[in-house]
Design a protein around this motif. Structure first.
Motif, PDB file in Angstrom:
ATOM      1  N   GLY A 114      26.770  59.237  46.459  1.00  0.00           N
ATOM      2  CA  GLY A 114      27.884  58.467  45.913  1.00  0.00           C
ATOM      3  C   GLY A 114      27.582  56.990  45.754  1.00  0.00           C
ATOM      4  N   GLN A 115      26.435  56.549  46.253  1.00  0.00           N
ATOM      5  CA  GLN A 115      26.070  55.138  46.042  1.00  0.00           C
ATOM      6  C   GLN A 115      24.545  54.978  45.938  1.00  0.00           C
ATOM      7  N   TYR A 116      24.144  53.863  45.329  1.00  0.00           N
ATOM      8  CA  TYR A 116      22.717  53.574  45.239  1.00  0.00           C
ATOM      9  C   TYR A 116      22.179  53.246  46.630  1.00  0.00           C
ATOM     10  N   ALA A 117      20.858  53.421  46.796  1.00  0.00           N
ATOM     11  CA  ALA A 117      20.228  53.154  48.094  1.00  0.00           C
ATOM     12  C   ALA A 117      20.305  51.673  48.437  1.00  0.00           C
ATOM     13  N   ARG A 118      20.451  51.376  49.700  1.00  0.00           N
ATOM     14  CA  ARG A 118      20.371  49.997  50.202  1.00  0.00           C
ATOM     15  C   ARG A 118      18.999  49.740  50.811  1.00  0.00           C
ATOM     16  N   GLY A 119      18.355  50.807  51.241  1.00  0.00           N
ATOM     17  CA  GLY A 119      17.057  50.652  51.894  1.00  0.00           C
ATOM     18  C   GLY A 119      15.928  51.231  51.057  1.00  0.00           C
ATOM     19  N   TYR A 120      14.784  50.582  51.107  1.00  0.00           N
ATOM     20  CA  TYR A 120      13.617  51.031  50.356  1.00  0.00           C
ATOM     21  C   TYR A 120      12.412  51.096  51.284  1.00  0.00           C
ATOM     22  N   ARG A 121      11.632  52.134  51.105  1.00  0.00           N
ATOM     23  CA  ARG A 121      10.342  52.225  51.793  1.00  0.00           C
ATOM     24  C   ARG A 121       9.329  52.644  50.749  1.00  0.00           C
ATOM     25  N   SER A 122       8.289  51.827  50.560  1.00  0.00           N
ATOM     26  CA  SER A 122       7.338  52.129  49.494  1.00  0.00           C
ATOM     27  C   SER A 122       6.447  53.294  49.895  1.00  0.00           C
ATOM     28  N   PRO A 123       6.152  54.180  48.935  1.00  0.00           N
ATOM     29  CA  PRO A 123       5.182  55.243  49.200  1.00  0.00           C
ATOM     30  C   PRO A 123       3.860  54.624  49.671  1.00  0.00           C
ATOM     31  N   HIS A 138      17.885  45.245  42.017  1.00  0.00           N
ATOM     32  CA  HIS A 138      18.598  46.526  42.056  1.00  0.00           C
ATOM     33  C   HIS A 138      19.461  46.699  43.307  1.00  0.00           C
ATOM     34  N   GLY A 139      19.749  45.589  43.971  1.00  0.00           N
ATOM     35  CA  GLY A 139      20.784  45.613  45.004  1.00  0.00           C
ATOM     36  C   GLY A 139      20.377  46.144  46.364  1.00  0.00           C
ATOM     37  N   PHE A 140      19.070  46.229  46.627  1.00  0.00           N
ATOM     38  CA  PHE A 140      18.646  46.675  47.954  1.00  0.00           C
ATOM     39  C   PHE A 140      18.881  45.556  48.976  1.00  0.00           C
ATOM     40  N   THR A 141      19.237  45.941  50.198  1.00  0.00           N
ATOM     41  CA  THR A 141      19.441  44.927  51.238  1.00  0.00           C
ATOM     42  C   THR A 141      18.247  44.835  52.185  1.00  0.00           C
ATOM     43  N   TYR A 142      17.476  45.927  52.272  1.00  0.00           N
ATOM     44  CA  TYR A 142      16.312  45.833  53.150  1.00  0.00           C
ATOM     45  C   TYR A 142      15.157  46.675  52.618  1.00  0.00           C
ATOM     46  N   ASP A 143      13.959  46.275  53.080  1.00  0.00           N
ATOM     47  CA  ASP A 143      12.733  47.042  52.822  1.00  0.00           C
ATOM     48  C   ASP A 143      12.172  47.457  54.179  1.00  0.00           C
ATOM     49  N   SER A 144      11.389  48.536  54.179  1.00  0.00           N
ATOM     50  CA  SER A 144      10.735  48.953  55.428  1.00  0.00           C
ATOM     51  C   SER A 144       9.328  49.428  55.092  1.00  0.00           C
ATOM     52  N   SER A 145       8.457  48.483  54.753  1.00  0.00           N
ATOM     53  CA  SER A 145       7.090  48.806  54.317  1.00  0.00           C
ATOM     54  C   SER A 145       6.066  47.820  54.848  1.00  0.00           C
ATOM     55  N   MET A 146       6.488  46.833  55.657  1.00  0.00           N
ATOM     56  CA  MET A 146       5.551  45.781  56.037  1.00  0.00           C
ATOM     57  C   MET A 146       5.432  45.670  57.557  1.00  0.00           C
ATOM     58  N   PRO A 167      -6.977  29.026  50.621  1.00  0.00           N
ATOM     59  CA  PRO A 167      -5.980  29.332  51.664  1.00  0.00           C
ATOM     60  C   PRO A 167      -4.753  29.992  51.032  1.00  0.00           C
ATOM     61  N   ALA A 168      -4.087  30.830  51.801  1.00  0.00           N
ATOM     62  CA  ALA A 168      -2.888  31.511  51.291  1.00  0.00           C
ATOM     63  C   ALA A 168      -1.796  30.485  51.012  1.00  0.00           C
ATOM     64  N   VAL A 169      -1.106  30.668  49.901  1.00  0.00           N
ATOM     65  CA  VAL A 169       0.053  29.820  49.581  1.00  0.00           C
ATOM     66  C   VAL A 169       1.278  30.720  49.662  1.00  0.00           C
ATOM     67  N   PHE A 170       2.191  30.392  50.591  1.00  0.00           N
ATOM     68  CA  PHE A 170       3.327  31.268  50.829  1.00  0.00           C
ATOM     69  C   PHE A 170       4.476  30.958  49.884  1.00  0.00           C
ATOM     70  N   GLY A 171       5.096  32.018  49.380  1.00  0.00           N
ATOM     71  CA  GLY A 171       6.233  31.863  48.479  1.00  0.00           C
ATOM     72  C   GLY A 171       7.525  31.622  49.242  1.00  0.00           C
ATOM     73  N   GLN A 172       8.625  31.731  48.516  1.00  0.00           N
ATOM     74  CA  GLN A 172       9.931  31.441  49.107  1.00  0.00           C
ATOM     75  C   GLN A 172      10.473  32.644  49.867  1.00  0.00           C
ATOM     76  N   THR A 173      11.213  32.337  50.913  1.00  0.00           N
ATOM     77  CA  THR A 173      11.882  33.394  51.676  1.00  0.00           C
ATOM     78  C   THR A 173      13.118  33.857  50.904  1.00  0.00           C
ATOM     79  N   THR A 174      13.293  35.176  50.839  1.00  0.00           N
ATOM     80  CA  THR A 174      14.459  35.736  50.154  1.00  0.00           C
ATOM     81  C   THR A 174      15.413  36.332  51.188  1.00  0.00           C
ATOM     82  N   LYS A 175      16.553  36.795  50.697  1.00  0.00           N
ATOM     83  CA  LYS A 175      17.530  37.384  51.634  1.00  0.00           C
ATOM     84  C   LYS A 175      17.174  38.826  52.013  1.00  0.00           C
ATOM     85  N   LEU A 176      16.189  39.423  51.311  1.00  0.00           N
ATOM     86  CA  LEU A 176      15.810  40.814  51.613  1.00  0.00           C
ATOM     87  C   LEU A 176      15.291  40.906  53.054  1.00  0.00           C
TER      88      LEU A 176
END
Ligand SMILES: [Zn+2]
Length: 278
Positions: A114-123, A138-146, A167-176
């Motif tokens: 009845g609703q789209y997923a909020r959580g994502y885990r990459s294959p 696409h409206g995800f609130t969390y990831d679980s792959s790192m 050297p690594a250059v870090f991007g911006q922090t998101t709300k994910l």
């Protein structure tokens, strides 16, 4: 509010992982089938016995191939999260193909829950450089792959620049929110025997030895952090074998005895969001 949260998560790959590696002959397909036709029901029965709600990351391929089994997962009160449409890791897809799979599987998840997923885990736990942007779109609130932390969720960065001789250059922090994982807390590398033309993953570890590691990782959380989440990852075709089911039951019982609070990854992510608002 000292709480030590345990999340039992199940990547319901069935045969999709074998297909993504080109293993489409009858025997590897049957290995995946075991998860759908035998393993998943054993797990559902066990979770029901201990009144534990888990999180199931289901590829679109499994949703469309085994609708009845997926319905049973949802009807039992478990979270249904996104795990791609095919089981090809996003890092190996174009942005277009990645988004196409994201949308296609999400429509199936909506049909089921009845609703789209909020959580994502990459294959295969391998996000692409586009994944974070697409998940936010696409409206995800969390990831679980790192794996950047162990017991403490964190916010995912976007736009890192990683080059060989700079050297690594870090991007911006998101709300994910990231709900971190670890290969050591995943049943697959410990147990699954995989032979390809280039590699052999021996697997077939003594399940009681692995259980000791899994319990000790919870003990460290309990004894050293005021609040935290431990996330275990299982696959029905791997953990669903008899001797491993015995160990999964022991894990649940031991964690309960040691004060773990079981919840879905979505609820744990929401709790983190309340602790540490973006
Ligand atoms: Zn998977």
């Amino acid at each position: 509010m000292a709480r030590h949260i345990a999340c039992l998560t199940f990547d319901f790959d069935a045969m999709s992982g074998f297909i993504s590696r080109g293993m489409t002959s009858p025997s590897p397909i049957s290995r995946g089938e075991f998860g759908a036709n035998v393993g998943a029901q054993r797990i559902l029965d066990l979770l029901k016995k201990y009144d534990v709600q888990g999180s199931w990351y289901i590829p679109g391929h499994t949703l469309e191939t085994y609708p009845d089994q997926c319905r049973r997962v949802f009807d039992a009160g478990h979270e249904v999260g996104h795990h791609g449409w095919t089981h090809v890791s996003p890092a190996n897809l174009t942005r277009e193909k990645e988004e196409e799979g994201l949308i296609r599987a999400n429509e199936q998840i909506k049909k089921l829950t009845g609703q789209y997923a909020r959580g994502y885990r990459s294959p295969s736990w391998d996000l692409s450089v586009h994944s974070v942007e697409l998940l936010l779109k696409h409206g995800f609130t969390y990831d679980s792959s790192m794996m950047g932390d162990d017991y403490t969720p964190y916010r995912v960065r976007q736009g890192d620049v990683i080059e060989l001789e700079k050297p690594a250059v870090f991007g911006q922090t998101t709300k994910l929110v990231e709900m971190p994982v670890s290969w050591s807390l995943d049943d697959y590398p410990h147990f699954e025997f995989v032979r390809t033309s280039t590699t052999i993953l021996p697997g077939n570890m003594n399940a009681h030895h692995v259980l000791q590691n899994w319990v000790d990782d919870f003990m460290y959380l309990r004894d050293h952090l005021e609040w935290g989440v431990i996330t275990y990852t299982f696959h029905p075709f791997v953990i669903g074998r008899g001797h491993r089911m015995i160990v999964l039951e022991k894990l649940i019982r031991t964690l309960k005895d040691c004060g773990a609070v079981f919840m879905t990854l979505e609820n744990a992510a929401a709790e983190y969001d309340r602790h540490a608002p973006f």
